[in-house]
Design a protein around this motif. Sequence first.
Motif, PDB file in Angstrom:
ATOM      1  N   ASN A 108      33.214  36.764  37.910  1.00  0.00           N
ATOM      2  CA  ASN A 108      34.356  37.623  38.012  1.00  0.00           C
ATOM      3  C   ASN A 108      35.743  36.823  38.372  1.00  0.00           C
ATOM      4  OD1 ASN A 108      33.061  39.851  37.393  1.00  0.00           O
ATOM      5  ND2 ASN A 108      32.593  40.457  39.577  1.00  0.00           N
TER       6      ASN A 108
ATOM      7  N   TYR B  27      38.690  36.806  35.833  1.00  0.00           N
ATOM      8  CA  TYR B  27      40.212  36.966  36.262  1.00  0.00           C
ATOM      9  C   TYR B  27      40.991  36.012  35.965  1.00  0.00           C
ATOM     10  CZ  TYR B  27      43.722  36.652  40.049  1.00  0.00           C
ATOM     11  OH  TYR B  27      44.809  36.297  40.478  1.00  0.00           O
TER      12      TYR B  27
ATOM     13  N   TYR C 117      37.206  40.827  42.844  1.00  0.00           N
ATOM     14  CA  TYR C 117      37.364  40.194  41.650  1.00  0.00           C
ATOM     15  C   TYR C 117      37.031  41.214  40.419  1.00  0.00           C
ATOM     16  CZ  TYR C 117      38.520  35.802  43.693  1.00  0.00           C
ATOM     17  OH  TYR C 117      39.216  34.782  44.392  1.00  0.00           O
ATOM     18  N   ALA C 118      36.112  42.036  40.514  1.00  0.00           N
ATOM     19  CA  ALA C 118      35.862  42.970  39.401  1.00  0.00           C
ATOM     20  C   ALA C 118      36.866  43.897  38.922  1.00  0.00           C
ATOM     21  CB  ALA C 118      34.703  43.588  39.785  1.00  0.00           C
TER      22      ALA C 118
ATOM     23  N   VAL D  28      39.570  41.711  37.289  1.00  0.00           N
ATOM     24  CA  VAL D  28      39.152  41.429  35.937  1.00  0.00           C
ATOM     25  C   VAL D  28      39.466  42.845  35.156  1.00  0.00           C
ATOM     26  CG1 VAL D  28      37.166  41.429  34.197  1.00  0.00           C
ATOM     27  CG2 VAL D  28      37.323  39.939  36.238  1.00  0.00           C
TER      28      VAL D  28
END
Length: 192
Positions: A19, A23, A119-120, A123
């Motif tokens: 992730n 990103y 991080y998800a 993204v």
Amino acid sequence: MADGDATETGSRTEKIEINRTAYEAYRDTADVQIEGVRRLEGKALETVKVVLLVTLGIVSAWNVFDQLTIDLYVVAAVLSFLYSLWCCIGVYTPSIHPLGLSADAIGEIQRETDLEHHYAELVDTYQEVVEKNREKMQGRTAEFRRGLWAAFAGIALFAASIGRLVTAESSIEPDLGVVLLVLALAYFGYRQ
């Protein structure tokens, strides 16, 4: 049990790294897109300058030479130049391009405690930014190409008007044919 925890931790670490990498790639793409918008706006502004300079030169020539008249070429060239200006100014007109995270998103990030979720979310956010910028850039690029080819057509039509003066041809049939040919070439050039 300890092996299961280690596997789960390793899998989670890998997911976080994936992730984070995604990103960073989306963020870099968004930066490149914004730079592309700036370059395109610069090209549009240069095209406007060229069109205005050519028009100024033609108006000056009109004042110097008495035999210049308004003919089909001149009318078509003026319309091409006006269309070119319209398109290029449309490209240069400020519009809102997503640059990254909103103020709300930054506040949410500061409250986030789960690195994988963090991080998800980044993204997802940057994926939306890249998609919106891609759509806007495609539209602006197409508009710039229309403006550029219209400028080329206008220059060619003014050149044809000068050629008509030199040959002293007064029939409308060749004029209409040349105007249609130049406009068709400009259209096909734009479509390439």
